[in-house]
Design a protein around this motif. Sequence first.
Motif, PDB file in Angstrom:
ATOM      1  N   ILE A   1     -14.600  12.917   0.601  1.00 35.72           N
ATOM      2  CA  ILE A   1     -13.362  13.365   1.249  1.00 35.72           C
ATOM      3  C   ILE A   1     -13.710  14.238   2.441  1.00 35.72           C
ATOM      4  O   ILE A   1     -14.691  14.974   2.436  1.00 35.72           O
ATOM      5  N   ARG A   2     -12.925  14.147   3.491  1.00 32.70           N
ATOM      6  CA  ARG A   2     -13.189  14.883   4.722  1.00 32.70           C
ATOM      7  C   ARG A   2     -11.879  15.298   5.382  1.00 32.70           C
ATOM      8  O   ARG A   2     -10.912  14.522   5.416  1.00 32.70           O
ATOM      9  N   SER A   3     -11.875  16.511   5.955  1.00 30.82           N
ATOM     10  CA  SER A   3     -10.731  16.973   6.748  1.00 30.82           C
ATOM     11  C   SER A   3     -11.032  16.844   8.236  1.00 30.82           C
ATOM     12  O   SER A   3     -10.120  16.843   9.052  1.00 30.82           O
ATOM     13  N   GLY A   4     -12.318  16.792   8.590  1.00 28.50           N
ATOM     14  CA  GLY A   4     -12.702  16.792   9.990  1.00 28.50           C
ATOM     15  C   GLY A   4     -12.656  18.167  10.621  1.00 28.50           C
ATOM     16  O   GLY A   4     -12.821  18.310  11.838  1.00 28.50           O
ATOM     17  N   ASP A   5     -12.446  19.193   9.819  1.00 30.66           N
ATOM     18  CA  ASP A   5     -12.273  20.554  10.318  1.00 30.66           C
ATOM     19  C   ASP A   5     -13.456  21.413   9.873  1.00 30.66           C
ATOM     20  O   ASP A   5     -13.506  21.884   8.738  1.00 30.66           O
ATOM     21  N   LEU A   6     -14.394  21.635  10.788  1.00 29.40           N
ATOM     22  CA  LEU A   6     -15.587  22.397  10.446  1.00 29.40           C
ATOM     23  C   LEU A   6     -15.348  23.905  10.385  1.00 29.40           C
ATOM     24  O   LEU A   6     -16.270  24.665  10.082  1.00 29.40           O
TER      25      LEU A   6
ATOM     26  N   VAL B   1     -22.780  18.781   3.464  1.00 26.32           N
ATOM     27  CA  VAL B   1     -24.128  19.055   2.947  1.00 26.32           C
ATOM     28  C   VAL B   1     -24.334  18.378   1.597  1.00 26.32           C
ATOM     29  O   VAL B   1     -25.363  17.724   1.357  1.00 26.32           O
ATOM     30  N   THR B   2     -23.368  18.514   0.721  1.00 23.62           N
ATOM     31  CA  THR B   2     -23.492  17.921  -0.618  1.00 23.62           C
ATOM     32  C   THR B   2     -23.661  16.412  -0.537  1.00 23.62           C
ATOM     33  O   THR B   2     -24.559  15.832  -1.169  1.00 23.62           O
ATOM     34  N   ASP B   3     -22.821  15.757   0.269  1.00 22.43           N
ATOM     35  CA  ASP B   3     -22.885  14.293   0.352  1.00 22.43           C
ATOM     36  C   ASP B   3     -24.129  13.801   1.093  1.00 22.43           C
ATOM     37  O   ASP B   3     -24.528  12.648   0.943  1.00 22.43           O
TER      38      ASP B   3
ATOM     39  N   ALA C   1     -12.211   7.409   0.810  1.00 31.84           N
ATOM     40  CA  ALA C   1     -13.402   8.240   0.643  1.00 31.84           C
ATOM     41  C   ALA C   1     -14.648   7.365   0.519  1.00 31.84           C
ATOM     42  O   ALA C   1     -15.704   7.685   1.077  1.00 31.84           O
ATOM     43  N   SER C   2     -14.526   6.252  -0.184  1.00 28.44           N
ATOM     44  CA  SER C   2     -15.658   5.326  -0.309  1.00 28.44           C
ATOM     45  C   SER C   2     -16.038   4.763   1.058  1.00 28.44           C
ATOM     46  O   SER C   2     -17.226   4.685   1.409  1.00 28.44           O
ATOM     47  N   THR C   3     -15.036   4.398   1.842  1.00 27.70           N
ATOM     48  CA  THR C   3     -15.286   3.856   3.177  1.00 27.70           C
ATOM     49  C   THR C   3     -15.936   4.899   4.079  1.00 27.70           C
ATOM     50  O   THR C   3     -16.841   4.582   4.869  1.00 27.70           O
ATOM     51  N   THR C   4     -15.487   6.141   3.969  1.00 24.73           N
ATOM     52  CA  THR C   4     -16.091   7.231   4.748  1.00 24.73           C
ATOM     53  C   THR C   4     -17.581   7.326   4.469  1.00 24.73           C
ATOM     54  O   THR C   4     -18.397   7.470   5.391  1.00 24.73           O
ATOM     55  N   LEU C   5     -17.949   7.231   3.220  1.00 26.95           N
ATOM     56  CA  LEU C   5     -19.365   7.300   2.849  1.00 26.95           C
ATOM     57  C   LEU C   5     -20.141   6.093   3.369  1.00 26.95           C
ATOM     58  O   LEU C   5     -21.254   6.227   3.879  1.00 26.95           O
ATOM     59  N   GLU C   6     -19.545   4.922   3.260  1.00 30.90           N
ATOM     60  CA  GLU C   6     -20.206   3.713   3.771  1.00 30.90           C
ATOM     61  C   GLU C   6     -20.452   3.835   5.273  1.00 30.90           C
ATOM     62  O   GLU C   6     -21.512   3.451   5.783  1.00 30.90           O
TER      63      GLU C   6
ATOM     64  N   LEU D   1     -21.059   6.410   6.850  1.00 29.26           N
ATOM     65  CA  LEU D   1     -22.141   7.374   7.058  1.00 29.26           C
ATOM     66  C   LEU D   1     -23.501   6.774   6.717  1.00 29.26           C
ATOM     67  O   LEU D   1     -24.529   7.446   6.827  1.00 29.26           O
ATOM     68  N   GLY D   2     -23.484   5.518   6.277  1.00 26.82           N
ATOM     69  CA  GLY D   2     -24.735   4.842   5.965  1.00 26.82           C
ATOM     70  C   GLY D   2     -25.130   4.870   4.506  1.00 26.82           C
ATOM     71  O   GLY D   2     -26.239   4.443   4.154  1.00 26.82           O
ATOM     72  N   ILE D   3     -24.242   5.355   3.646  1.00 22.90           N
ATOM     73  CA  ILE D   3     -24.524   5.357   2.213  1.00 22.90           C
ATOM     74  C   ILE D   3     -24.420   3.941   1.667  1.00 22.90           C
ATOM     75  O   ILE D   3     -23.471   3.213   1.983  1.00 22.90           O
ATOM     76  N   SER D   4     -25.371   3.542   0.860  1.00 20.77           N
ATOM     77  CA  SER D   4     -25.355   2.203   0.266  1.00 20.77           C
ATOM     78  C   SER D   4     -24.169   2.044  -0.683  1.00 20.77           C
ATOM     79  O   SER D   4     -23.857   2.960  -1.466  1.00 20.77           O
ATOM     80  N   LYS D   5     -23.517   0.897  -0.625  1.00 19.89           N
ATOM     81  CA  LYS D   5     -22.393   0.625  -1.530  1.00 19.89           C
ATOM     82  C   LYS D   5     -22.814   0.738  -2.988  1.00 19.89           C
ATOM     83  O   LYS D   5     -21.995   1.055  -3.857  1.00 19.89           O
ATOM     84  N   SER D   6     -24.084   0.475  -3.254  1.00 26.63           N
ATOM     85  CA  SER D   6     -24.566   0.509  -4.643  1.00 26.63           C
ATOM     86  C   SER D   6     -24.577   1.927  -5.216  1.00 26.63           C
ATOM     87  O   SER D   6     -24.668   2.111  -6.428  1.00 26.63           O
TER      88      SER D   6
END
Length: 364
Positions: free
Chosen positions: A125-130, A140-142, A155-160, A162-167
């Motif tokens: 999950i992201r707000s885009g607000d640093l 940092v956690t992700d 949230a899953s798409t956001t991670l993908e 970022l280059g996170i593997s779907k697996s």
Amino acid sequence: MIITIIAGARPNFMKIAPIIEAIKQQQSQGVDLNYQLIHTGQHYDKNLSDTFFEELNIPFPDINLNVQSGTQAEQTAAIMIGFEKVLVANPTDLVMVVGDVTSTMACTIVAKKAGIKVAHVEAGIRSGDLSMPEEINRIVTDSLTDYFFTTTTLASTTLENLGISKSQIYFVGNVMIDTLFKNESRLQQPALWELLHLETQKYMVMTLHRPSNVDEEEQLKALITQLSELGKDYPIIFPVHPRTKKLLEGLSLNFENLHYVAPLGYLEFNYLVKNALAVLTDSGGITEETTVMHVPCMTLRANTERPETCTLGTNILVGNDPDKIANAFETLLSGGWQRGTIPELWDGHAAERIINHIVEIFRL
């Protein structure tokens, strides 16, 4: 197998309760799965910590780091030092962190430096607000997590992206809602209900704790003044976070309809939310609960990491913009608020899915 589960602040407690229950279900079926519960002590007010363990039937922690208050850096450092010692003395196979509080980030860093796998519940999950400490904690956690358990497909798409593997990504739903569904029939009317002569849908609930709202006195004063005046025909119940209480002292914000109360336990607070006309908040988690309970919610922030509560649910972003707040009140009081729907997989079974995936991943 041993999972070390981290709890540090109020939102964490609601998230770990169904996870522990799901682990116990697996144990009852003969699965070799155990856990140790670490409370960092990030929240130390009894109503923000111990009460939740009692009300939600969570076993009291195996270890409490008792870090208590401090700056962001002080808390992070204290948690990291304490948790490193815990891991040395108590070997584990997996560290599970939940949400986006300081404890989430700090324990993730320590675990990864110790060569231990990390599972993040509520990943992506992201707000885009640093300017939000929580956003930094999420990023940092992700960036270090091994297994990502998400509340929404967004949230899953956001991670993908970022280059996170779907697996590594598992869309499981929302553990906060697991806890809400399990306890909805147990919600308790607080003593203040009779004391303040409250009636269903004839009062509002307010919570404020974000630095953007409470750190600047004039901003806080203007916001509370407008909300109190627009809602002048309704009692506004304001459970005051310890941090906010210090800031309110001396501001002389005394409105006849505004009632400052002590922090409430989970069962009493959600009784108030469920029966309120509306909730005025800058909390992300509360917007999830109001969405599921179909209670109108105004979020006093310019952004949200939970956009599904706006697109599908009952939440509207108003920030601290006087015009947006006034328009939202007009919509609310005219009966035109969106009723909303419940997002996919927010069905009370997210924790079961998480633990089922862990059983599969580690082939238990």
